[in-house]
Design a protein around this motif. Structure first.
Motif, PDB file in Angstrom:
ATOM      1  N   LEU A 157      39.579  38.557  42.026  1.00  0.00           N
ATOM      2  CA  LEU A 157      39.882  37.407  42.890  1.00  0.00           C
ATOM      3  C   LEU A 157      39.747  36.083  42.111  1.00  0.00           C
ATOM      4  CD1 LEU A 157      39.948  37.504  46.181  1.00  0.00           C
ATOM      5  CD2 LEU A 157      37.716  36.447  45.993  1.00  0.00           C
ATOM      6  N   VAL A 158      38.675  35.994  41.339  1.00  0.00           N
ATOM      7  CA  VAL A 158      38.415  34.780  40.543  1.00  0.00           C
ATOM      8  C   VAL A 158      39.467  34.666  39.438  1.00  0.00           C
ATOM      9  CG1 VAL A 158      36.754  33.681  38.986  1.00  0.00           C
ATOM     10  CG2 VAL A 158      35.948  34.779  41.084  1.00  0.00           C
ATOM     11  N   ALA A 159      39.821  35.806  38.841  1.00  0.00           N
ATOM     12  CA  ALA A 159      40.825  35.783  37.764  1.00  0.00           C
ATOM     13  C   ALA A 159      42.146  35.212  38.284  1.00  0.00           C
ATOM     14  CB  ALA A 159      41.025  37.188  37.217  1.00  0.00           C
ATOM     15  N   PRO A 179      39.259  43.979  33.090  1.00  0.00           N
ATOM     16  CA  PRO A 179      39.045  43.391  34.410  1.00  0.00           C
ATOM     17  C   PRO A 179      38.832  41.873  34.411  1.00  0.00           C
ATOM     18  CG  PRO A 179      36.973  44.274  33.566  1.00  0.00           C
ATOM     19  CD  PRO A 179      38.020  44.517  32.493  1.00  0.00           C
ATOM     20  N   ASN A 180      38.489  41.276  33.246  1.00  0.00           N
ATOM     21  CA  ASN A 180      37.952  39.917  33.366  1.00  0.00           C
ATOM     22  C   ASN A 180      38.497  38.893  32.383  1.00  0.00           C
ATOM     23  OD1 ASN A 180      36.730  41.118  31.158  1.00  0.00           O
ATOM     24  ND2 ASN A 180      34.986  39.744  31.287  1.00  0.00           N
ATOM     25  N   ALA A 190      39.941  32.336  28.950  1.00  0.00           N
ATOM     26  CA  ALA A 190      38.891  32.319  29.975  1.00  0.00           C
ATOM     27  C   ALA A 190      38.324  33.717  30.187  1.00  0.00           C
ATOM     28  CB  ALA A 190      39.452  31.786  31.301  1.00  0.00           C
ATOM     29  N   GLY A 191      37.050  33.755  30.584  1.00  0.00           N
ATOM     30  CA  GLY A 191      36.406  35.035  30.879  1.00  0.00           C
ATOM     31  C   GLY A 191      35.537  34.905  32.121  1.00  0.00           C
ATOM     32  N   ILE A 192      35.340  36.034  32.775  1.00  0.00           N
ATOM     33  CA  ILE A 192      34.552  36.050  34.026  1.00  0.00           C
ATOM     34  C   ILE A 192      33.471  37.114  33.886  1.00  0.00           C
ATOM     35  CG2 ILE A 192      34.683  36.439  36.542  1.00  0.00           C
ATOM     36  CD1 ILE A 192      37.886  36.043  35.877  1.00  0.00           C
TER      37      ILE A 192
END
Ligand code: BTN
Length: 324
Positions: A157-159, A179-180, A190-192
């Motif tokens: 969702l954030v991605a 996944p991130n 960017a990374g989550i």
């Protein structure tokens, strides 16, 4: 809002286009007219440009460009995300700080921001290079009423929110590597990192860490990631306001979070696949310590990655490292 200064900024922010009289400020904040004037002088010292007109009052013309609780709050159009913001110039990791605040009971939607991180953390205990103020390094505390195996859906969702931000602000189409990772032109921008604490059937809290490489020049990346990393500035050829990006990101995230609870994960799946990296391409992936090959087919309705194996079977993968 606690200090007089914060109350004053809050009051001025509700009068962005008109003037607010010194008398009204003095009445509302319960301070003398001289104290109002002194507060305005202090704001100017901190980089606020203030217009003062006799018989009209005061208004803020421009904000300082440095990140602070106040500058992020100013103009932030969210209902709950980022109502509590904690900003530090340097932290070991916003992720560690947010976990600590969550354990101490901080509110849902608290945002921890650092200009620099000394020991930023990435997925799988990797280092996240962030000992510079070119990027956005923040962690969000969420308290959703979901079961633990729904947590990975929040990463996706954030991605998507980051991908939409990039599409709008950079006018470039990013890719999402499950996944991130968020990539532009095959390089990571960017990374989550999603961490959670909870029981078997209920999450207690979740900390979503977001790292955005914003105004980096290529030589600012450590040698190990030189070939793999990029930034918004490198890709779009311009410098970005970190405050505006944070505000836009928080607004998008709040909206996405609310939509998720109304519509479920299905709309997330479709959006994610629009940006999905290497869909229908053969990749090598490491899963349960085994290196395998397969073709990425998209994501399942619960967020798992769907891979077509050599035996032509579609398998959901919940944890893996994808290579290409
Ligand atoms: C990854 O790609 O492996 C995830 C990177 C997450 C980095 C962010 S920066 C803010 C927050 N604090 C950390 O120490 N890590 C996350």
């Amino acid at each position: 809002m606690s200090s007089t200064r914060e109350k004053l900024i809050d009051l001025l922010s509700t009068h962005e286009t008109d003037f607010i009289s010194g008398q009204l400020i003095s009445d509302q904040l319960n301070i003398s007219r001289t104290a109002v004037w002194k507060q305005m002088k202090n704001l100017e010292k901190d980089g606020y440009a203030i217009e003062a007109v006799p018989n009209k009052g005061y208004r803020i013309i421009t904000q300082p460009t440095k990140i602070s609780e106040n500058t992020v709050h100013w103009g932030l159009k969210t209902e709950w995300l980022g109502k509590d913001i904690v900003h530090y110039t340097t932290l070991p990791s916003t992720q560690t700080k947010a976990n600590q605040l969550a354990q101490e009971g901080c509110s849902h939607g608290t945002v921890v921001i650092a200009d620099k991180q000394e020991t930023g953390r990435g997925r799988m205990n990797r280092k996240w290079y962030s000992n510079n103020d070119a990027g956005i390094w923040l962690s969000i505390v969420l308290r959703p009423k979901v079961v633990p195996n729904q947590a990975p859906q929040f990463t996706l969702l954030v991605a998507i929110a980051i991908a939409e931000l990039i599409e709008e602000e950079l006018e470039l189409t990013p890719s999402l590597k499950w996944p991130n990772d968020v990539l532009i032109n095959h390089k990571k921008v960017a990374g989550i990192l999603t961490e959670m604490q909870g029981e078997q059937d209920q999450i207690n809290y979740m900390v979503v860490g977001i790292g955005l490489n914003v105004n980096h020049q290529q030589d600012m990346f450590e040698s190990e990631i030189q070939q793999l990393a990029s930034s918004f500035k490198i890709e779009a050829g311009k410098t970005f306001s970190k405050i505006e990006l944070i505000q836009s990101l928080l607004q998008r995230l709040e909206q996405a979070y609310q939509d998720y609870f109304i519509n479920g994960f299905s709309s997330v799946k479709n959006k994610w696949e629009r940006y999905g990296y290497l869909i229908n391409q053969e990749v090598t992936y490491t899963n349960a310590n085994q290196k395998k090959q397969g073709i990425i087919k998209g994501i399942q309705s619960d967020g798992a990655l769907l891979i077509e194996t050599k035996m032509k079977q579609i398998e959901p993968i919940y944890s893996a490292e994808i290579n290409w």
